[in-house]
Design an enzyme around this catalytic site. Sequence first.
Site, PDB file in Angstrom:
ATOM      1  N   CYS A 152      41.208  52.800  34.980  1.00 56.66           N
ATOM      2  CA  CYS A 152      41.754  52.500  33.644  1.00 56.66           C
ATOM      3  C   CYS A 152      41.454  51.090  33.135  1.00 56.66           C
ATOM      4  O   CYS A 152      41.111  50.920  31.963  1.00 56.66           O
ATOM      5  CB  CYS A 152      43.267  52.693  33.658  1.00 56.66           C
ATOM      6  SG  CYS A 152      43.744  54.283  34.278  1.00 56.66           S
ATOM      7  N   SER A 188      37.181  42.962  42.635  1.00 55.71           N
ATOM      8  CA  SER A 188      38.108  43.850  43.346  1.00 55.71           C
ATOM      9  C   SER A 188      37.690  45.299  43.127  1.00 55.71           C
ATOM     10  O   SER A 188      36.948  45.613  42.188  1.00 55.71           O
ATOM     11  CB  SER A 188      39.545  43.629  42.861  1.00 55.71           C
ATOM     12  OG  SER A 188      39.702  44.115  41.554  1.00 55.71           O
TER      13      SER A 188
HETATM   14  P1  NAD Z   1      42.581  41.128  43.517  1.00 54.03           P
HETATM   15  O1  NAD Z   1      43.355  40.024  44.135  1.00 54.03           O
HETATM   16  O2  NAD Z   1      42.457  42.429  44.210  1.00 54.03           O
HETATM   17  O3  NAD Z   1      41.091  40.629  43.233  1.00 54.03           O
HETATM   18  C1  NAD Z   1      40.804  39.372  42.660  1.00 54.03           C
HETATM   19  C2  NAD Z   1      39.298  39.170  42.625  1.00 54.03           C
HETATM   20  O4  NAD Z   1      39.015  37.889  42.039  1.00 54.03           O
HETATM   21  C3  NAD Z   1      38.653  39.179  43.998  1.00 54.03           C
HETATM   22  O5  NAD Z   1      37.373  39.761  43.899  1.00 54.03           O
HETATM   23  C4  NAD Z   1      38.567  37.687  44.317  1.00 54.03           C
HETATM   24  O6  NAD Z   1      37.621  37.368  45.272  1.00 54.03           O
HETATM   25  C5  NAD Z   1      38.204  37.161  42.946  1.00 54.03           C
HETATM   26  N1  NAD Z   1      38.488  35.730  42.814  1.00 54.03           N
HETATM   27  C6  NAD Z   1      39.623  35.091  43.107  1.00 54.03           C
HETATM   28  N2  NAD Z   1      39.480  33.770  42.852  1.00 54.03           N
HETATM   29  C7  NAD Z   1      38.224  33.597  42.385  1.00 54.03           C
HETATM   30  C8  NAD Z   1      37.472  32.481  41.944  1.00 54.03           C
HETATM   31  N3  NAD Z   1      37.989  31.263  41.924  1.00 54.03           N
HETATM   32  N4  NAD Z   1      36.201  32.677  41.523  1.00 54.03           N
HETATM   33  C9  NAD Z   1      35.665  33.917  41.539  1.00 54.03           C
HETATM   34  N5  NAD Z   1      36.327  35.015  41.930  1.00 54.03           N
HETATM   35  C10 NAD Z   1      37.582  34.854  42.355  1.00 54.03           C
HETATM   36  O7  NAD Z   1      43.212  41.310  42.062  1.00 54.03           O
HETATM   37  P2  NAD Z   1      42.966  42.483  40.969  1.00 54.03           P
HETATM   38  O8  NAD Z   1      43.732  43.692  41.292  1.00 54.03           O
HETATM   39  O9  NAD Z   1      41.518  42.618  40.680  1.00 54.03           O
HETATM   40  O10 NAD Z   1      43.660  41.804  39.722  1.00 54.03           O
HETATM   41  C11 NAD Z   1      43.111  40.638  39.160  1.00 54.03           C
HETATM   42  C12 NAD Z   1      43.980  40.176  37.997  1.00 54.03           C
HETATM   43  O11 NAD Z   1      43.930  41.153  36.972  1.00 54.03           O
HETATM   44  C13 NAD Z   1      45.449  40.010  38.357  1.00 54.03           C
HETATM   45  O12 NAD Z   1      45.957  38.895  37.633  1.00 54.03           O
HETATM   46  C14 NAD Z   1      46.087  41.281  37.887  1.00 54.03           C
HETATM   47  O13 NAD Z   1      47.439  41.106  37.547  1.00 54.03           O
HETATM   48  C15 NAD Z   1      45.238  41.610  36.677  1.00 54.03           C
HETATM   49  N6  NAD Z   1      45.154  43.040  36.395  1.00 54.03           N
HETATM   50  C16 NAD Z   1      45.347  43.413  35.115  1.00 54.03           C
HETATM   51  C17 NAD Z   1      45.276  44.755  34.782  1.00 54.03           C
HETATM   52  C18 NAD Z   1      45.480  45.165  33.356  1.00 54.03           C
HETATM   53  O14 NAD Z   1      45.174  46.284  33.006  1.00 54.03           O
HETATM   54  N7  NAD Z   1      45.951  44.279  32.530  1.00 54.03           N
HETATM   55  C19 NAD Z   1      45.026  45.718  35.745  1.00 54.03           C
HETATM   56  C20 NAD Z   1      44.782  45.310  37.057  1.00 54.03           C
HETATM   57  C21 NAD Z   1      44.848  43.954  37.351  1.00 54.03           C
END
Ligand code: NAD
Length: 314
Positions: A152, A188
């Site tokens: 999604c 991710s």
């Molecule tokens: P996650 O922790 O599983 O993955 C984070 C990713 O970012 C990883 O690949 C990590 O290595 C990378 N990362 C972290 N720091 C970094 C940096 N300094 N430089 C480059 N890459 C970096 O988190 P996720 O599930 O992918 O979620 C990420 C964000 O998105 C969160 O804030 C979450 O709340 C948000 N999110 C929003 C929605 C939405 O629909 N609004 C849905 C899912 C996640």
Amino acid sequence: MPGEKVVTSKIALTYKDEIRDFLASLPPNTPAPLLVGLLATSDPAAESYANWTKKAFEEDGLRYEVRKIEEQHVEEALAQCNDDPNVHGIIVYYPIFGLTPSYSGSSHDDYLRDSVSVQKDVEGLTFTYRTSLYKNIRYLNSNPNSKCVLPCTALSCVKILEHCGVYAKSPGVHNRLQGKTCTIINRSEIVGRPLAAMLANDGATVYSCDVDSIYKFEAGGLRRCDEGTTVKSVVEISDVVVTGVPVKSYKLPTEWIKENTVVINVASFKNVDADELLKIDGVKYVPMVGKVTVKMLERNLCRLYKQYHMDRKG
Ligand code: NAD
């Protein structure tokens, strides 16, 4: 011309109408499709996401039910939902076992993810859908009535990019992003990796940045970039930049962003200084995607209902 902020509520409205029309097309007295959320984590963010989903579903005439369970009962609860013909979609809130110090916890979350029936996987995260996405297969078993479900959040980014005019309007399905360069700062399994594959499947060159590596996704495959490639060097040539860094302190330097770039922030933190960004000519800035993401969740549920559950009375 200065940059502009993109209002996603307007985009969400288009899908709200689509869902309303679908519900109106169901035979009289048919209960609306039901999504069950399995909540086995104490993370308050997961609970508030569940509450928020419930509110959105009720507003749009869909049914959503959250089931709170102990982690040792998740597998059993999931199996019950898979077998229950009155349940049309399942969402499991992660991490569950991934929170424990042992790294094997996340493998168990992966196992649970793959245990959701493909007929109920509203998030498109099971092995079957993931494999189809990475192989650019759009239908299960080549059946035009079994369209693959896409994750999604990644799908919401695609819809937002269509709205922002990044996609060419020509009907060629596989190459409407040809000539476009995109950078995604997140790899991710839920957000960044599927989004990179989806944009590459549509013809873009995509740089996927993680903490310690940059990959280049293109139609037909991906490869690790050499050491000389940096986030700065790929952002500077990008028409689209997506940030998903789950850290409050992270700020993408706006001086790397070129004119007319579309910047989407999917993270719950603001990864970009909006005031600075909007000083750049022609930039379009999307500060959050949640409203469109929840519509994609609703749309996926309706699609699964139509494809697999229409003949069952719920
Ligand atoms: P996650 O922790 O599983 O993955 C984070 C990713 O970012 C990883 O690949 C990590 O290595 C990378 N990362 C972290 N720091 C970094 C940096 N300094 N430089 C480059 N890459 C970096 O988190 P996720 O599930 O992918 O979620 C990420 C964000 O998105 C969160 O804030 C979450 O709340 C948000 N999110 C929003 C929605 C939405 O629909 N609004 C849905 C899912 C996640």
